[in-house]
Design a protein around this motif. Sequence first.
Motif, PDB file in Angstrom:
ATOM      1  N   GLY A  28      38.283   4.896  28.379  1.00  0.00           N
ATOM      2  CA  GLY A  28      39.390   3.955  28.395  1.00  0.00           C
ATOM      3  C   GLY A  28      39.159   2.702  27.579  1.00  0.00           C
ATOM      4  N   ARG A  29      37.970   2.572  27.015  1.00  0.00           N
ATOM      5  CA  ARG A  29      37.675   1.405  26.193  1.00  0.00           C
ATOM      6  C   ARG A  29      37.689   1.792  24.715  1.00  0.00           C
ATOM      7  NH1 ARG A  29      35.672  -2.776  29.286  1.00  0.00           N
ATOM      8  NH2 ARG A  29      34.211  -3.625  27.772  1.00  0.00           N
ATOM      9  N   THR A  30      37.900   0.807  23.857  1.00  0.00           N
ATOM     10  CA  THR A  30      38.001   1.062  22.414  1.00  0.00           C
ATOM     11  C   THR A  30      36.914   0.301  21.672  1.00  0.00           C
ATOM     12  OG1 THR A  30      40.384   1.421  22.525  1.00  0.00           O
ATOM     13  CG2 THR A  30      39.472   0.855  20.375  1.00  0.00           C
ATOM     14  N   ALA A  31      36.227   0.991  20.761  1.00  0.00           N
ATOM     15  CA  ALA A  31      35.137   0.391  19.986  1.00  0.00           C
ATOM     16  C   ALA A  31      35.421   0.527  18.503  1.00  0.00           C
ATOM     17  CB  ALA A  31      33.813   1.077  20.320  1.00  0.00           C
ATOM     18  N   LEU A  32      35.195  -0.555  17.755  1.00  0.00           N
ATOM     19  CA  LEU A  32      35.278  -0.531  16.296  1.00  0.00           C
ATOM     20  C   LEU A  32      33.879  -0.765  15.757  1.00  0.00           C
ATOM     21  CD1 LEU A  32      37.829  -2.501  14.068  1.00  0.00           C
ATOM     22  CD2 LEU A  32      35.490  -2.064  13.363  1.00  0.00           C
ATOM     23  N   VAL A  33      33.400   0.162  14.931  1.00  0.00           N
ATOM     24  CA  VAL A  33      32.090   0.026  14.300  1.00  0.00           C
ATOM     25  C   VAL A  33      32.310  -0.119  12.800  1.00  0.00           C
ATOM     26  CG1 VAL A  33      29.801   1.043  13.998  1.00  0.00           C
ATOM     27  CG2 VAL A  33      31.104   1.523  16.092  1.00  0.00           C
ATOM     28  N   THR A  34      31.928  -1.252  12.234  1.00  0.00           N
ATOM     29  CA  THR A  34      32.107  -1.424  10.791  1.00  0.00           C
ATOM     30  C   THR A  34      31.063  -0.595  10.047  1.00  0.00           C
ATOM     31  OG1 THR A  34      30.702  -3.407  10.679  1.00  0.00           O
ATOM     32  CG2 THR A  34      33.060  -3.752  11.100  1.00  0.00           C
ATOM     33  N   GLY A  35      31.465  -0.091   8.891  1.00  0.00           N
ATOM     34  CA  GLY A  35      30.554   0.721   8.093  1.00  0.00           C
ATOM     35  C   GLY A  35      30.081   1.950   8.848  1.00  0.00           C
ATOM     36  N   SER A  36      31.021   2.705   9.419  1.00  0.00           N
ATOM     37  CA  SER A  36      30.613   3.770  10.344  1.00  0.00           C
ATOM     38  C   SER A  36      30.900   5.175   9.850  1.00  0.00           C
ATOM     39  CB  SER A  36      31.277   3.563  11.712  1.00  0.00           C
ATOM     40  OG  SER A  36      32.670   3.337  11.585  1.00  0.00           O
ATOM     41  N   SER A  37      31.096   5.367   8.540  1.00  0.00           N
ATOM     42  CA  SER A  37      31.304   6.727   8.046  1.00  0.00           C
ATOM     43  C   SER A  37      29.981   7.453   7.803  1.00  0.00           C
ATOM     44  CB  SER A  37      32.127   6.712   6.749  1.00  0.00           C
ATOM     45  OG  SER A  37      31.382   6.121   5.690  1.00  0.00           O
ATOM     46  N   ARG A  38      28.866   6.707   7.856  1.00  0.00           N
ATOM     47  CA  ARG A  38      27.560   7.327   7.634  1.00  0.00           C
ATOM     48  C   ARG A  38      26.477   6.471   8.277  1.00  0.00           C
ATOM     49  NH1 ARG A  38      26.618   5.899   1.208  1.00  0.00           N
ATOM     50  NH2 ARG A  38      26.582   3.636   1.424  1.00  0.00           N
ATOM     51  N   GLY A  39      25.268   7.008   8.316  1.00  0.00           N
ATOM     52  CA  GLY A  39      24.093   6.250   8.727  1.00  0.00           C
ATOM     53  C   GLY A  39      24.130   5.740  10.153  1.00  0.00           C
ATOM     54  N   ILE A  40      23.576   4.536  10.343  1.00  0.00           N
ATOM     55  CA  ILE A  40      23.485   3.936  11.673  1.00  0.00           C
ATOM     56  C   ILE A  40      24.871   3.773  12.295  1.00  0.00           C
ATOM     57  CG2 ILE A  40      22.868   1.809  12.910  1.00  0.00           C
ATOM     58  CD1 ILE A  40      20.590   1.504  10.766  1.00  0.00           C
ATOM     59  N   GLU A  64      48.026  -1.589  17.092  1.00  0.00           N
ATOM     60  CA  GLU A  64      49.158  -0.673  17.217  1.00  0.00           C
ATOM     61  C   GLU A  64      48.767   0.621  17.920  1.00  0.00           C
ATOM     62  OE1 GLU A  64      50.680  -0.163  13.286  1.00  0.00           O
ATOM     63  OE2 GLU A  64      51.520  -2.204  13.182  1.00  0.00           O
ATOM     64  N   GLN A  65      47.552   1.114  17.663  1.00  0.00           N
ATOM     65  CA  GLN A  65      47.158   2.391  18.266  1.00  0.00           C
ATOM     66  C   GLN A  65      46.570   2.237  19.665  1.00  0.00           C
ATOM     67  OE1 GLN A  65      45.771   5.431  15.820  1.00  0.00           O
ATOM     68  NE2 GLN A  65      44.676   6.556  17.403  1.00  0.00           N
ATOM     69  N   PHE A  66      45.780   1.174  19.870  1.00  0.00           N
ATOM     70  CA  PHE A  66      45.049   1.068  21.132  1.00  0.00           C
ATOM     71  C   PHE A  66      45.454  -0.136  21.991  1.00  0.00           C
ATOM     72  CE2 PHE A  66      42.084   3.278  18.186  1.00  0.00           C
ATOM     73  CZ  PHE A  66      42.000   4.483  18.852  1.00  0.00           C
ATOM     74  N   GLY A  67      46.138  -1.100  21.396  1.00  0.00           N
ATOM     75  CA  GLY A  67      46.558  -2.268  22.163  1.00  0.00           C
ATOM     76  C   GLY A  67      45.525  -3.368  22.238  1.00  0.00           C
ATOM     77  N   ALA A  68      44.247  -2.999  22.295  1.00  0.00           N
ATOM     78  CA  ALA A  68      43.181  -3.998  22.411  1.00  0.00           C
ATOM     79  C   ALA A  68      41.886  -3.416  21.864  1.00  0.00           C
ATOM     80  CB  ALA A  68      42.993  -4.416  23.871  1.00  0.00           C
ATOM     81  N   LEU A  69      40.902  -4.291  21.677  1.00  0.00           N
ATOM     82  CA  LEU A  69      39.583  -3.888  21.196  1.00  0.00           C
ATOM     83  C   LEU A  69      38.536  -4.422  22.174  1.00  0.00           C
ATOM     84  CD1 LEU A  69      37.885  -2.617  18.905  1.00  0.00           C
ATOM     85  CD2 LEU A  69      37.835  -4.882  17.826  1.00  0.00           C
ATOM     86  N   ASP A  70      37.768  -3.510  22.766  1.00  0.00           N
ATOM     87  CA  ASP A  70      36.792  -3.898  23.785  1.00  0.00           C
ATOM     88  C   ASP A  70      35.389  -4.099  23.242  1.00  0.00           C
ATOM     89  OD1 ASP A  70      38.559  -3.452  26.259  1.00  0.00           O
ATOM     90  OD2 ASP A  70      38.705  -1.531  25.204  1.00  0.00           O
ATOM     91  N   LEU A  71      35.110  -3.490  22.112  1.00  0.00           N
ATOM     92  CA  LEU A  71      33.763  -3.570  21.556  1.00  0.00           C
ATOM     93  C   LEU A  71      33.832  -3.617  20.039  1.00  0.00           C
ATOM     94  CD1 LEU A  71      30.659  -3.402  21.776  1.00  0.00           C
ATOM     95  CD2 LEU A  71      30.890  -0.905  21.851  1.00  0.00           C
TER      96      LEU A  71
END
Length: 254
Positions: free
Chosen positions: A12-24, A86-93
Amino acid sequence: MSQPIPAGTLTGRTALVTGSSRGIGADTARYLAQAGANVVINFRNKAPRAEKLANELRELGVEVLTVGADLTDPESVAAMMQAVKEQFGALDLLVLNASGGMESGMAGDYAMVLNRDAQVSVLEHALPIMPDGSRVVFVTSHQAHFIRTTPTMPEYEPVALSKRAGEDALRERIGDLTERGVGFVVVSGDMIEGTITATLLERANPGAIADRRESAGKLYNVSEFAAEVATAAVEPIPSDNTRLIGDTGSFGGE
């Protein structure tokens, strides 16, 4: 891959990871999705790679959004956060993983623009959609975190100085974040085997990785360090807002 966070912990929580198409970043996104989080995969280019990861994570039963955004472009960052809202309403992480500065052909101030200015910009654009109880994780290296007291390889120094400047700029906002109910933690690791930075350093300074491995006794690989980054999203935040991963014996105080 092992599962550092129990399944369902982040449902139920939403996470955004920058630079997350590869590696760490990609492995961090995997761990968060395994824990039940909906994930936003951010990339600068290579959309097919991001979509491949997204499809993999959707099989875990979570929602995944892929967003191409140049973090050094505020308009691009604003559009990314609007898509998240628009998709998730909020960002938790918010995991601030993307960094750079050793790429060829970039302007002289590129490292500082990406590793300091862009980090602050992403945070400022994210805060309006981050509710009470959310968290920001900033990913850095010991070579950057301790750069004020411990010299690093000349090839890495511009990156180290700019990443430390970014860390300092984010730390200045801890008071404001705390008032908003947003936690903040820095995750600092030694050189990580298999990263782009390690590859570039080895190319510029052959033997550097082996020397550091011998000195430290062990270097984490990408998935091992990503597990620590993901864990920082759920574990109690240390009093100094810092999680140091791996050997720090060769580094002086902050």
